[in-house]
Scaffold this active site. Sequence first.
Site, short mmCIF file in Angstrom:
data_model
loop_
_atom_site.label_atom_id
_atom_site.label_comp_id
_atom_site.label_asym_id
_atom_site.label_seq_id
_atom_site.Cartn_x
_atom_site.Cartn_y
_atom_site.Cartn_z
CB CYS A 91 -0.91 0.04 1.22
SG CYS A 91 -1.88 1.56 1.26
CB CYS A 134 -1.60 4.24 4.92
SG CYS A 134 -3.15 3.73 4.17
CB SER A 135 -0.40 -0.03 6.59
OG SER A 135 -1.43 0.50 7.40
CB CYS A 136 -4.73 -0.77 2.32
SG CYS A 136 -5.46 0.85 2.62
FE FE Z 1 -3.57 2.24 2.50
#
Ligand code: FE
Length: 223
Positions: free
Chosen positions: A131, A134-136
Amino acid sequence: MSRADDRDHDHDRASEHGHDHAHGDGGGAGHVDLPIAARVRRLEERAIAAGLTSDAELDAFLTRFLERATPVNGARLAARAWTDPAFLERLLADGNAAVAELGLGPADPAGQSYRLMVVENTATVHNVIVCTLCSCYPLSLLGPSPSWYKSHAYRARVVREPRAVLAEFGLALPDEVEIAVWDSSSEARYMVLPRRPENAADLCEEALTRRVTREGLIGTASI
Ligand code: FE
């Protein structure tokens, strides 16, 4: 065959995806500016202040969810796909339906829907997920994400130089194997289907499940 980083045929590819994808929070610029934990906490405080929930309720919910969020779920999908060609077809066509078929539960902690896309490694294409914003991540299938997945270095570099990054993870791919990098968002999240291990013809589905690692499902390992 061209290299992954030169390819230009899919708008989901990280290299062309940019930073405009929505992450389902309605946060606008704040999404980028605030560390994710602070953003989450701010949302929690608003929900609690509005009488929608409580800290205790949130804690209990997360505990229940995390107990079930493990890479074993993703491994089960992979092992089933390797042993059942019809399931493989359904998994690639509609990841959400295939997850439901195995009874692996809701796709994310809030029960919100996102589209699960399973990308299949082949003899000529290796997939890896990121991602960039961010951190999906498909948490319910892969468990909590590793800290490196959330690091700026991984998010920036795997898009620009995937072959070098994978080599640093110990995965040296032959030049003729193309690398596809998939950028997740709140709407679409990816899981890699590793190649079925060789010399595993006589392994049952359960034994195959145990061969799959979290890194294999992210794409930073071969299986
Ligand atoms: Fe994300």
